[in-house]
Write an enzyme that holds these catalytic residues in place. Structure first.
Site, PDB file in Angstrom:
ATOM      1  N   HIS A 198     -42.613  11.461   9.054  1.00  0.00           N
ATOM      2  CA  HIS A 198     -42.429  12.682   9.834  1.00  0.00           C
ATOM      3  C   HIS A 198     -41.303  12.487  10.848  1.00  0.00           C
ATOM      4  CE1 HIS A 198     -46.605  14.718   9.124  1.00  0.00           C
ATOM      5  NE2 HIS A 198     -46.008  14.353   8.019  1.00  0.00           N
ATOM      6  N   TYR A 258     -49.537  21.227  16.959  1.00  0.00           N
ATOM      7  CA  TYR A 258     -50.393  21.165  18.148  1.00  0.00           C
ATOM      8  C   TYR A 258     -50.456  22.560  18.754  1.00  0.00           C
ATOM      9  CZ  TYR A 258     -50.129  16.038  18.085  1.00  0.00           C
ATOM     10  OH  TYR A 258     -50.230  14.709  17.741  1.00  0.00           O
ATOM     11  N   PRO A 286     -57.140  11.215  21.546  1.00  0.00           N
ATOM     12  CA  PRO A 286     -56.309  11.180  20.332  1.00  0.00           C
ATOM     13  C   PRO A 286     -55.106  12.108  20.357  1.00  0.00           C
ATOM     14  CG  PRO A 286     -58.335  12.400  19.932  1.00  0.00           C
ATOM     15  CD  PRO A 286     -58.468  11.802  21.301  1.00  0.00           C
ATOM     16  N   LYS A 289     -52.149   7.496  19.841  1.00  0.00           N
ATOM     17  CA  LYS A 289     -51.808   6.171  20.349  1.00  0.00           C
ATOM     18  C   LYS A 289     -52.857   5.095  20.084  1.00  0.00           C
ATOM     19  CE  LYS A 289     -47.952   7.292  21.599  1.00  0.00           C
ATOM     20  NZ  LYS A 289     -47.172   7.031  20.422  1.00  0.00           N
ATOM     21  N   TYR A 347     -43.867   9.618  21.809  1.00  0.00           N
ATOM     22  CA  TYR A 347     -44.626   9.888  20.580  1.00  0.00           C
ATOM     23  C   TYR A 347     -44.278   8.881  19.488  1.00  0.00           C
ATOM     24  CZ  TYR A 347     -47.297  12.782  17.322  1.00  0.00           C
ATOM     25  OH  TYR A 347     -48.250  13.247  16.425  1.00  0.00           O
TER      26      TYR A 347
END
Length: 389
Positions: free
Chosen positions: A72, A200, A292, A296, A384
């Site tokens: 991704h 998200y 979550p 991480k 991220y």
């Protein structure tokens, strides 16, 4: 019995540490209270930082990952009925790989068997002794018989509820914790993902996440109350609520189907300091938990065992204790940065009880700033994809 490093916990943290130590010529034995099938039956997330992928490559277990994993380059943020893509590769030059934690665990297990390394499954009543001295021991029960193994070091990789942290004197630990007033209701289905990348969602009805395990298996999450129960969520109700929280384009592309697994997970932030107690080291969930939202958990465990394996290699190869003396500080420095990022993502995307209009507007302002500012995109992206070791 004797080994150089006794590893408590046969999950991905313990298994990865075992393979790294084996690569460095350091003898180790893993003790796991459950059996292999139980461990492989646990459903966990699987967004891997580039650094984690690199460690798996180093120990020779990345073949299936590169074949089946999904690379991704970005994520999507949804709010106000629209989606906005953050191109992480453009910002950082790095990617993440979606590859289930269960598959990582399976690959590491298979590599350990192939290398002829010892793992003691169904190890009952595990107890740690004399780790404050120079002669630590691990005692356990197997098939009704008590056994004891002497070692140079003990690595506690046995999770939040494991015996390792509980074996430390309470006054030697400082605990930091934040329990969030909601959980995630997760559903796994044999359906194609609604989007090529994770979505998200910030919504007035609560947070939602669209994720995946593969090109044909999807994982979806809904923010729910802590007192909720999966029995309250038949599949049709779950899919209907998810559609209410998604943007129109996502709803049009959503493929629904029967659930393979459904569960509710509470969200918490937790850190135990320090992470070294004489000859006992904590790593992974034994020392820290992150919500979550920032993806991480597994990645922090990987960076812990990276630091620890390097420190132990220096101890045996260079006769230097500098690495093990500095392990806790190095690991905690990265852990707290990941805790901050996970807290920030959680705070920005979830609906908190008692949220007023001011707080809601602040969330939207934060999201708008994020999609409009290159500097903000860079900050999210570099966290991220994973901060450097």
């Amino acid at each position: 019995m004797r080994t150089q490093v006794a590893i408590i916990g046969g999950g991905p943290a313990g298994l990865l540490l075992g393979q790294l130590l084996h690569r460095y010529g350091i003898d180790n034995v893993i003790f796991e209270r459950k059996d292999r099938d139980y461990i492989l039956g646990r459903i966990r997330a699987g967004v891997l930082e580039q650094g984690t992928v690199g460690l798996l490559e180093e120990v020779g277990v990345a073949e299936r990952l590169h074949h089946d994993g999904l690379i991704h380059h970005g994520i999507e943020l949804a709010f106000g009925g629209a989606r906005h893509r953050i191109d992480m590769t453009q910002a950082t030059g790095k990617t993440v790989t979606v590859y289930g934690q269960t598959e990582v665990t399976r690959d590491l297990m298979d590599a350990r068997v192939k290398a002829g390394l010892t793992t003691v499954y169904d190890a009952g009543n595990v107890s740690l002794h004399d780790f404050e001295s120079g002669q630590p021991r691990v005692r356990y029960v197997k098939d009704g018989t008590t056994h004891e193994i002497a070692c140079d070091f003990i690595a506690g990789c046995d999770g939040f509820h494991g015996v390792s942290r509980q074996s430390v004197k309470p006054d030697a630990l400082k605990l930091f914790e934040r329990v969030y007033p909601f959980g995630w209701l997760g559903l796994l289905s044999e359906t194609p993902p609604v989007s090529p990348e994770l979505i998200y969602n910030n919504h007035e009805r609560g947070f939602a996440l669209c994720s995946m395990r593969s090109s044909h298996r999807s994982r979806y999450y809904l923010q729910c109350t802590l007192d909720d129960h999966v029995d309250n969520w038949p599949d049709d109700k779950f899919w209907d609520e998810l559609k209410r929280r998604l943007d129109p384009e996502a709803v049009d592309h959503l493929v629904t189907g029967p659930s393979i697994e459904k569960s509710i997970a509470p969200l918490r932030s937790f850190v135990a300091e320090p992470m070294r107690f004489g000859r006992l080291f904590l790593a992974g969930d034994a020392a820290h938990i992150v919500p979550p939202t920032g993806a991480k958990g597994l990645n922090l465990a990987a960076s812990d065992v990276h630091y620890l394996s390097i420190a132990l290699r220096e101890f045996y190869a260079d006769k230097s204790a500098a690495g093990i003396d500095d392990y806790s500080r190095r690991a905690l420095s990265r852990i707290w940065k990941a805790e901050r990022f996970s807290w920030w993502m959680t705070s920005m995307l979830h609906r908190f009880p008692g949220t007023d209009e001011f707080s809601s507007r602040i969330q939207i302002a934060e999201l708008n700033y994020l999609i409009e500012s290159d500097a903000a995109k860079m900050s999210l992206s570099e966290n991220y994809v994973g901060l450097p070791y």
